[in-house]
Structures are given as structure tokens and as C-alpha cells.
Design a protein around this motif. Structure first.
Motif, PDB file in Angstrom:
ATOM      1  N   THR A  70      18.982 -14.783 -39.105  1.00 54.48           N
ATOM      2  CA  THR A  70      19.544 -13.645 -39.826  1.00 54.48           C
ATOM      3  C   THR A  70      18.776 -13.442 -41.121  1.00 54.48           C
ATOM      4  N   GLY A  71      18.518 -12.176 -41.483  1.00 52.93           N
ATOM      5  CA  GLY A  71      17.740 -11.882 -42.684  1.00 52.93           C
ATOM      6  C   GLY A  71      17.153 -10.484 -42.592  1.00 52.93           C
ATOM      7  N   VAL A  72      15.963 -10.314 -43.170  1.00 53.16           N
ATOM      8  CA  VAL A  72      15.244  -9.044 -43.145  1.00 53.16           C
ATOM      9  C   VAL A  72      13.973  -9.232 -42.321  1.00 53.16           C
ATOM     10  N   LEU A  73      13.771  -8.343 -41.371  1.00 51.69           N
ATOM     11  CA  LEU A  73      12.554  -8.333 -40.547  1.00 51.69           C
ATOM     12  C   LEU A  73      11.738  -7.109 -40.963  1.00 51.69           C
ATOM     13  N   LEU A  74      10.622  -7.357 -41.649  1.00 48.37           N
ATOM     14  CA  LEU A  74       9.823  -6.296 -42.269  1.00 48.37           C
ATOM     15  C   LEU A  74       8.534  -6.071 -41.494  1.00 48.37           C
ATOM     16  N   PHE A  75       8.350  -4.836 -41.018  1.00 48.47           N
ATOM     17  CA  PHE A  75       7.076  -4.416 -40.423  1.00 48.47           C
ATOM     18  C   PHE A  75       6.396  -3.518 -41.459  1.00 48.47           C
ATOM     19  N   ASP A  76       5.457  -4.115 -42.207  1.00 49.53           N
ATOM     20  CA  ASP A  76       4.835  -3.437 -43.339  1.00 49.53           C
ATOM     21  C   ASP A  76       3.664  -2.572 -42.878  1.00 49.53           C
ATOM     22  N   GLU A  77       3.646  -1.318 -43.342  1.00 48.74           N
ATOM     23  CA  GLU A  77       2.611  -0.343 -42.981  1.00 48.74           C
ATOM     24  C   GLU A  77       2.516  -0.205 -41.466  1.00 48.74           C
ATOM     25  N   ILE A  78       3.613   0.185 -40.878  1.00 49.08           N
ATOM     26  CA  ILE A  78       3.740   0.225 -39.428  1.00 49.08           C
ATOM     27  C   ILE A  78       2.750   1.201 -38.798  1.00 49.08           C
ATOM     28  N   GLU A  79       2.313   2.229 -39.549  1.00 51.86           N
ATOM     29  CA  GLU A  79       1.403   3.222 -38.963  1.00 51.86           C
ATOM     30  C   GLU A  79       0.035   2.624 -38.636  1.00 51.86           C
ATOM     31  N   LYS A  80      -0.276   1.423 -39.197  1.00 50.54           N
ATOM     32  CA  LYS A  80      -1.567   0.794 -38.938  1.00 50.54           C
ATOM     33  C   LYS A  80      -1.568  -0.042 -37.666  1.00 50.54           C
ATOM     34  N   ALA A  81      -0.392  -0.324 -37.112  1.00 48.02           N
ATOM     35  CA  ALA A  81      -0.316  -1.157 -35.914  1.00 48.02           C
ATOM     36  C   ALA A  81      -0.786  -0.380 -34.691  1.00 48.02           C
ATOM     37  N   HIS A  82      -1.332  -1.103 -33.733  1.00 46.25           N
ATOM     38  CA  HIS A  82      -1.743  -0.482 -32.481  1.00 46.25           C
ATOM     39  C   HIS A  82      -0.510   0.045 -31.745  1.00 46.25           C
ATOM     40  N   PRO A  83      -0.622   1.145 -31.008  1.00 42.73           N
ATOM     41  CA  PRO A  83       0.538   1.678 -30.265  1.00 42.73           C
ATOM     42  C   PRO A  83       1.208   0.662 -29.351  1.00 42.73           C
ATOM     43  N   ASP A  84       0.430  -0.289 -28.806  1.00 39.45           N
ATOM     44  CA  ASP A  84       1.025  -1.314 -27.951  1.00 39.45           C
ATOM     45  C   ASP A  84       2.000  -2.192 -28.727  1.00 39.45           C
ATOM     46  N   VAL A  85       1.699  -2.400 -30.019  1.00 37.90           N
ATOM     47  CA  VAL A  85       2.602  -3.194 -30.857  1.00 37.90           C
ATOM     48  C   VAL A  85       3.923  -2.461 -31.032  1.00 37.90           C
ATOM     49  N   MET A  86       3.853  -1.157 -31.303  1.00 40.74           N
ATOM     50  CA  MET A  86       5.077  -0.375 -31.439  1.00 40.74           C
ATOM     51  C   MET A  86       5.875  -0.375 -30.145  1.00 40.74           C
ATOM     52  N   THR A  87       5.205  -0.278 -29.020  1.00 41.11           N
ATOM     53  CA  THR A  87       5.899  -0.341 -27.732  1.00 41.11           C
ATOM     54  C   THR A  87       6.580  -1.692 -27.551  1.00 41.11           C
ATOM     55  N   THR A  88       5.908  -2.748 -28.002  1.00 44.82           N
ATOM     56  CA  THR A  88       6.449  -4.096 -27.856  1.00 44.82           C
ATOM     57  C   THR A  88       7.731  -4.284 -28.652  1.00 44.82           C
ATOM     58  N   ILE A  89       7.778  -3.719 -29.874  1.00 46.84           N
ATOM     59  CA  ILE A  89       8.947  -3.947 -30.729  1.00 46.84           C
ATOM     60  C   ILE A  89      10.021  -2.883 -30.541  1.00 46.84           C
ATOM     61  N   MET A  90       9.816  -1.946 -29.611  1.00 46.26           N
ATOM     62  CA  MET A  90      10.796  -0.879 -29.421  1.00 46.26           C
ATOM     63  C   MET A  90      12.172  -1.428 -29.062  1.00 46.26           C
ATOM     64  N   SER A  91      12.199  -2.479 -28.234  1.00 44.68           N
ATOM     65  CA  SER A  91      13.487  -3.053 -27.847  1.00 44.68           C
ATOM     66  C   SER A  91      14.179  -3.732 -29.021  1.00 44.68           C
TER      67      SER A  91
END
Length: 451
Positions: free
Chosen positions: A264-285
Motif C-alpha cells: 500500500t502506498g503511492v505508485l508513480l509513473f513519472d513522465e508517462i508520455e515517454k514510455a513505449h506504448p507496450d508499457v502503457m498496454t502492460t499497466i492498463m490492468s
């Protein structure tokens, strides 16, 4: 050598015969005891089978069942021996045998009721049994997530503490704190506490706000993913592990293991626009159902106890213009901000999974002055000094320089303050002063010790 072998061959049948005769005598000698033990062993198996009808009889002939049968058989033999001694009027022998028999009966009942020699699954803590059951069955169960318990915290006090760190973004602070407390009280199943998207000018305090929330509300529990390090497709393996059989598959996924460890805490994805689209797909769930599956083990980790924060500098200029045109929060402004993000490449399905999109405007002069003052006093405290006074001209000069480099945000303010005063503070401390006055003379900053 040949003679010895022939001699052994002649002796071998004799040894077998002697062994068979001894075994027969042993069986005959033990037969009364075996007959006395048989009723107890059979009775124990019967009652154990009745207590656990779903288990086959052979279960009691292995491990725990073998011990149960042995104890029950010895108990039965003790009972018959005690009765024989009683009929023979040998009370000194009958009484201790009866006591031992009663003890054996008690132990037998305890074993049947599973009070002794419990199955291993009953020895595993309740919170870990699901994970073990999933592992044994070959399909790991979801690792249970933590619960964000904020019941002992006061929202107004938390908001005020955060505003002391994140200058000039009061609306974002109030909105974040209010939403987190509200969602934490709901305790929605299969959902993160909430998902926040901080957008706008660089250096406006987006990452700092996420850190402040982690420290003031979650005891500093923060998992930070710097998305600038995840710009290629295979970088997803660092988050969720390599497929089985590939190099590094035994190490698991870093993000999955951190979620399971922190809980439990804060999960920070910093500067998310720089991540590859596959990374965004991975964390969608994660954004939608608060779960992520480790590719190398197929284990699922729950993030129900996390506030998920995404930060982005995408469309910063457009968002700054929108905020200037509509300073107050409104549905129209929120729609225009989302339109700007979509134009900058954000997928609609990502924005749909975000509970709140919070735009950060550029810092005002008053906010910049507060930040300059904050870091002046912080550097002085680090050195071990107290500031008696600061010339207004110094503040004006630092803020003016900051405005000339507005695109760098608060980070440039920090650098300006450090380069302007830290050397002078150190010299004043080395000279033995504990209090200083800071002034500006021409282009030079002067830190003078005050007696």
C-alpha cells in the motif's frame, strides 16, 4: 577364492532356514500383541474415515495415518493387558497400564480430530494459504493487496502539510487529498484507491505532489517508475519479468515484486508520455482493475492499496493557455484539457481509466517568491545557520532570472538559489557565525554574519 565361494553357497540355504525359523518364532511370540492391537488400529481407521469421509482409506496408511494406526494399536494392547492384569488381581500392574491406555486413547482422539499432527496447510497463516494453494495447483492465485487505512488522518491537516511543500498548486492539492480520502473510505474491490493524472508545465510540482502524498499519507511508501527508462518494447520485461524459459525469467518482474512487497502506498509513473506504448498496454490492468500479472510466473499481484499517479509534460503549452483562459475548474476546461492530451498522443482508453486529470499551471511570481524563501531557509538549515533578513532586491533578481527560464520550472529556482547563497553560507559558518543577513550588491550576493 573358488573354494570360499563354494563354501558360502553351501552355507547360504542354512542361513535362510535359520532366519525363517527365527521370524516364525517372532511372529508367534508377537501374535498375542498383534491380536490385541488389531481392534484398536481398525477402530482408529474407521473413526478417522468417518471424520474425513472424502479421504481414501490408504491416506491412513501413510504419514499421519501410520502414526495414528500405531498409537491406536499400542493403546488397544494396553487396554487388553490392563484387563488381564485386573482379572488376575494384579492391581499394581493393572493401574499403570490403565493410565497409559487412557493416555493413548486421548492422543488417538486428538490425532483423529486433527488437534495434533495437523496438515501442513493448517500451519500456514490464513493470509498466505491462497498463494500456496495456487502454487500447488499450478496456477498462482492473486497476491492479496493491502488496504489504504487513512482513518487516523485528518484531511485538512494533510492538505495543509502538503501545501507547505508544493507551492502554488493549492487546487491540485485540495482535489487530490479530497479524492484519496473519499475513495479510501469506499474500499472498492478490484480497484486502486484512485488513479490521478497530473499534467502541465514542467517543474510545476507534479512529481513533488506525488512524493508529498506518499510521505504524509502512506509513511513514505512510494514506488516510482521513471518512464524515460522504458522507451523500448522489451523494457516491459523489467516490469513484469521475462517469459518462462528466457534469460532472467527466474528473477521475476521488478514492479510486480515491489507491489507485493510494499502492498500500500503511492505508485508513480513519472513522465508517462515517454514510455513505449507496450508499457502503457502492460499497466492498463493496473489502472482499471488494480492487478498486474508477472509474465515469468503467471502470478497476479494486487494494487488495491495504492494511489496510482501518472505525470506528463505532454501538451504543456496548450494546457497552460487553457488554464490562463479558464482559471477556475469547470467541465468545459476539463474537456479542453483532455482534448489537448488526446491531440498529444494520449489514448482515450487511458484517459477513461483515470479518475481525475489535474492540470498544473505555471507558477506565479508570488509562488516563485515562496519557493525561493523555502529553499533559502532549507539551505541555511542544512548548513546549520539561521537567516535574520533577506534583501527584497535578491528575491526580485532570482524571480526575474527564473522567469527568463520559465520552461525549466521550479528546478531552475533551486539551482539559482544554491549557486547564489550556499558558498556564502558555508563561509559564514566557518567564520563562527550562527545567524546571517543576505543582501545583493550590484550583481553579487553577499552573505554577512550577524553577531
Amino acid at each position: 577364492m573358488t573354494g570360499r565361494l563354494q563354501a558360502l553357497r553351501r552355507v547360504h540355504p542354512v542361513l535362510l532356514l535359520i532366519g525363517a525359523v527365527l521370524a516364525l518364532f517372532a511372529i508367534l511370540a508377537a501374535l498375542p500383541w498383534l491380536l490385541m492391537a488389531a481392534p484398536g488400529a481398525a477402530g482408529a481407521i474407521y473413526f478417522a474415515r468417518k471424520h474425513k469421509p472424502t479421504l481414501p482409506v490408504r491416506h491412513f496408511l501413510r504419514s499421519r495415518g501410520a502414526g495414528l494406526t500405531l498409537i491406536a494399536g499400542i493403546t488397544s494392547a494396553l487396554v487388553f493387558s490392563a484387563l488381564n492384569a485386573a482379572f488376575a488381581h494384579t492391581l499394581l500392574l493393572a493401574i499403570p497400564l490403565a493410565a497409559l491406555a487412557l493416555g493413548g486413547i486421548f492422543i488417538t482422539i486428538e490425532v483423529i480430530e486433527e488437534h495434533l499432527m495437523k496438515p501442513i496447510m493448517q500451519l500456514v497463516p490464513a493470509g498466505q494459504q491462497d498463494a500456496l494453494s495456487g502454487f500447488l495447483s499450478g496456477s498462482p492465485a492473486a497476491a492479496s493487496g493491502g488496504t489504504a487505512d487513512l482513518s487516523g488522518l485528518d484531511p485538512a491537516t494533510i492538505a495543509q502539510a502538503i501545501k507547505g511543500r508544493v507551492i502554488g498548486q493549492d487546487a491540485a492539492v485540495d482535489q487530490s487529498v479530497s479524492l484519496i480520502f473519499r475513495r479510501a473510505r469506499l474500499r472498492r474491490p478490484a480497484k486502486p484507491v484512485c488513479t490521478l493524472l497530473y499534467v502541465g508545465a514542467t517543474g510545476a510540482g507534479k512529481t513533488e505532489l506525488a512524493k508529498a502524498i506518499a510521505e504524509t499519507m502512506f509513511g513514505g511508501r512510494l514506488i516510482r517508475v521513471d518512464c524515460a527508462e522504458y522507451t523500448v518494447p522489451h523494457s516491459t520485461q523489467r516490469l513484469i519479468g521475462s517469459p518462462p524459459g528466457y534469460l532472467g525469467s527466474t528473477e521475476g518482474g521488478w514492479l510486480c515484486r515491489e507491489i507485493g512487497r510494499v502492498r500500500t502506498g503511492v505508485l508513480l509513473f513519472d513522465e508517462i508520455e515517454k514510455a513505449h506504448p507496450d508499457v502503457m498496454t502492460t499497466i492498463m490492468s493496473l489502472l482499471d482493475e488494480a492487478r498486474i500479472t508477472e509474465q515469468s510466473t503467471n502470478a497476479t499481484y494486487s494494487a488495491t492499496g495504492f494511489v496510482i499517479v501518472l505525470t506528463s509534460n505532454a501538451a504543456a503549452n496548450d494546457i497552460a493557455s487553457i488554464i490562463k483562459a479558464s482559471p477556475e475548474e469547470s467541465p468545459e476546461r476539463a474537456g479542453r484539457v483532455k482534448d489537448a492530451l488526446r491531440s498529444a498522443g494520449f489514448k482515450p482508453e487511458v484517459l477513461a481509466r483515470v479518475d481525475s486529470v489535474m492540470p498544473f499551471g505555471e507558477l506565479s511570481r508570488a509562488a516563485a517568491a515562496e519557493i525561493v524563501g523555502l529553499f533559502l531557509q532549507r539551505y541555511a538549515a542544512d548548513v546549520g545557520l539561521e537567516i535574520r533578513s533577506v534583501d527584497a532586491a535578491l528575491l526580485i533578481d532570482l524571480i526575474t532570472k527564473r522567469e527568463a527560464l520559465a520552461g525549466y520550472g521550479v528546478r531552475e529556482v533551486v539551482r539559482l538559489v544554491e549557486s547564489a547563497v550556499v558558498d556564502g553560507l558555508l563561509e559564514a559558518r566557518d567564520a563562527g557565525y550562527r545567524t546571517v543577513a543576505i543582501s545583493i550588491e550590484g550583481d553579487a550576493v553577499r552573505v554577512a554574519g550577524v553577531a
